[in-house]
Design an enzyme around this catalytic site. Structure first.
Site, short mmCIF file in Angstrom:
data_model
loop_
_atom_site.label_atom_id
_atom_site.label_comp_id
_atom_site.label_asym_id
_atom_site.label_seq_id
_atom_site.Cartn_x
_atom_site.Cartn_y
_atom_site.Cartn_z
N SER A 92 0.25 10.85 -9.00
CA SER A 92 1.58 10.92 -9.63
C SER A 92 2.56 9.89 -9.09
CB SER A 92 2.16 12.33 -9.46
OG SER A 92 2.39 12.58 -8.09
N ARG A 93 2.27 9.36 -7.89
CA ARG A 93 3.20 8.36 -7.34
C ARG A 93 2.44 7.40 -6.41
NH1 ARG A 93 5.42 12.84 -3.29
NH2 ARG A 93 4.34 12.11 -1.43
N ASN A 135 -7.77 9.33 -3.34
CA ASN A 135 -6.52 8.72 -2.89
C ASN A 135 -5.55 9.72 -2.28
OD1 ASN A 135 -4.16 6.63 -3.13
ND2 ASN A 135 -3.49 8.39 -4.33
N TYR A 170 -4.30 12.44 11.55
CA TYR A 170 -4.39 11.52 10.41
C TYR A 170 -5.47 10.46 10.69
CZ TYR A 170 -2.76 8.10 6.89
OH TYR A 170 -2.68 7.23 5.83
N ILE A 195 2.05 -0.04 3.36
CA ILE A 195 2.33 -0.21 1.93
C ILE A 195 3.61 0.56 1.62
CG2 ILE A 195 1.41 0.06 -0.43
CD1 ILE A 195 -0.40 -1.73 1.32
N LYS A 217 -8.95 9.78 8.56
CA LYS A 217 -9.26 8.51 7.88
C LYS A 217 -10.54 7.89 8.43
CE LYS A 217 -5.78 8.60 5.04
NZ LYS A 217 -5.99 8.67 3.60
P1 NAD Z 1 2.27 9.02 -1.37
O1 NAD Z 1 2.75 10.06 -0.43
O2 NAD Z 1 3.24 8.43 -2.33
O3 NAD Z 1 1.02 9.51 -2.20
C1 NAD Z 1 0.15 10.53 -1.79
C2 NAD Z 1 -0.23 11.32 -3.02
O4 NAD Z 1 -1.19 12.35 -2.66
C3 NAD Z 1 0.98 12.04 -3.62
O5 NAD Z 1 1.01 11.85 -5.01
C4 NAD Z 1 0.74 13.51 -3.28
O6 NAD Z 1 1.31 14.41 -4.18
C5 NAD Z 1 -0.79 13.54 -3.34
N1 NAD Z 1 -1.34 14.73 -2.67
C6 NAD Z 1 -1.08 15.17 -1.42
N2 NAD Z 1 -1.75 16.32 -1.20
C7 NAD Z 1 -2.44 16.60 -2.35
C8 NAD Z 1 -3.31 17.65 -2.75
N3 NAD Z 1 -3.61 18.66 -1.92
N4 NAD Z 1 -3.85 17.62 -3.99
C9 NAD Z 1 -3.55 16.62 -4.85
N5 NAD Z 1 -2.73 15.59 -4.52
C10 NAD Z 1 -2.19 15.59 -3.29
O7 NAD Z 1 1.68 7.88 -0.44
P2 NAD Z 1 0.67 6.68 -0.76
O8 NAD Z 1 0.97 5.62 0.21
O9 NAD Z 1 0.65 6.35 -2.21
O10 NAD Z 1 -0.71 7.33 -0.32
C11 NAD Z 1 -1.93 7.19 -1.03
C12 NAD Z 1 -3.09 7.12 -0.05
O11 NAD Z 1 -2.99 5.90 0.69
C13 NAD Z 1 -3.06 8.25 1.00
O12 NAD Z 1 -4.36 8.74 1.19
C14 NAD Z 1 -2.57 7.54 2.25
O13 NAD Z 1 -3.02 8.15 3.43
C15 NAD Z 1 -3.16 6.16 2.06
N6 NAD Z 1 -2.50 5.12 2.87
C16 NAD Z 1 -1.22 4.76 2.62
C17 NAD Z 1 -0.63 3.79 3.42
C18 NAD Z 1 0.79 3.34 3.21
O14 NAD Z 1 1.34 2.63 4.08
N7 NAD Z 1 1.43 3.69 2.12
C19 NAD Z 1 -1.35 3.20 4.45
C20 NAD Z 1 -2.67 3.59 4.67
C21 NAD Z 1 -3.24 4.56 3.86
#
Ligand code: NAD
Length: 243
Positions: free
Chosen positions: A11-12, A87, A152, A185, A156
């Site tokens: 969703s985001r 994701n 975390y 990110i 990962k």
């Molecule tokens: P974000 O918080 O915007 O997105 C995470 C998404 O996961 C959200 O839409 C949330 O609603 C969903 N989510 C959480 N728990 C859930 C569940 N139980 N069931 C269904 N959906 C669920 O952050 P993002 O940066 O877009 O994260 C996406 C992925 O990238 C994550 O796994 C995060 O760990 C990874 N990541 C992000 C970064 C960064 O810097 N943004 C860095 C490394 C890894």
């Protein structure tokens, strides 16, 4: 028929960007969300305005029963699954001594168990079709570890272990499994990082810029097109972590 992709937590942020880019390539996308119904509906509407259709589906992927329902829904609708993007993820900043059993379960189940369960659910169909592409969105912290993000980091690193082991197990069925390990990110997961902290981080990134969700989506698109990459952890991080 076009390829069919499930993206969890779409969703985001990164998941949303992946959903948009795949839909625009003509891939049938099932964008999973848990709490953010409105955001998921907005994504669907936004794409509809541009002439693209996606399905949105509510499921808490930290629960095996809900992963099962998400996959069953997809198979009922499209009869096959070509692509799975694990994701969905959460993070909590805390000292290791502050971590409760509940924190552990929440982070491990959302980040790692969900990916494992989703793989278990989609694999019978992928194996039957002798075709599939699974991408786990892990993190640089799974590779190098992060202070105050121990659980975390464990989750990962676990995803990367899943990637490597599963790539060996299902390679003979022509199913590729890879991780993308993002660096920093710009998304909501980093909403509590202050501008000062961000400036400090920037000083340590050789490309001198913060990543965007599109940087991850581009790699996802490449991995989908590719035929010969499996079991790899591809870190998209501007050079922040070089190992
Ligand atoms: P974000 O918080 O915007 O997105 C995470 C998404 O996961 C959200 O839409 C949330 O609603 C969903 N989510 C959480 N728990 C859930 C569940 N139980 N069931 C269904 N959906 C669920 O952050 P993002 O940066 O877009 O994260 C996406 C992925 O990238 C994550 O796994 C995060 O760990 C990874 N990541 C992000 C970064 C960064 O810097 N943004 C860095 C490394 C890894």
């Amino acid at each position: 028929m076009e390829k069919v992709a499930i993206i969890t937590g779409a969703s985001r942020g990164i998941g949303r960007e992946i959903a948009k880019s795949l839909a625009k390539k003509g891939i049938k996308v099932i964008a999973n969300y848990n709490h953010s119904k409105e955001k998921a509906e907005n994504l669907k509407k936004e794409l509809q305005k541009e002439g693209y259709e996606i399905e949105i589906y509510k499921a808490d992927v930290s629960k095996k029963s809900e992963c099962k329902k998400l996959v069953e829904y997809t198979l009922e609708k499209y009869k096959k699954i070509d692509i799975l993007i694990n994701n969905a993820g959460i993070d909590k900043y805390q000292l290791v001594t502050e971590v409760t059993e509940n924190d552990w379960n929440e982070i491990i189940n959302t980040n790692l168990y969900s990916a494992f369960c989703m793989c278990q659910e989609v694999l019978p169909n992928m194996i039957h079709n002798k075709k599939g592409c699974i991408i786990n969105i892990s993190s640089i912290w799974g590779i190098v570890g992060a202070s105050t993000e121990v659980v975390y980091s464990i989750s990962k690193a676990g995803m990367d272990g899943l990637t490597k082991a599963l790539a060996k197990e299902v390679g003979p069925s022509n199913i590729r499994v890879n991780s993308i390990a993002p660096g920093y990110i710009e998304t909501d997961i980093n909403k509590d990082v202050t501008q000062e902290e961000k400036n400090e981080i920037l000083k340590t990134i050789p490309l001198e810029k913060i990543g965007e969700p599109t940087d991850i989506a581009k790699c996802v698109n490449w991995l989908i097109e590719d035929n010969y990459t499996t079991g790899q952890i591809i870190s998209i991080n501007g050079g922040w972590v070089i190992y």
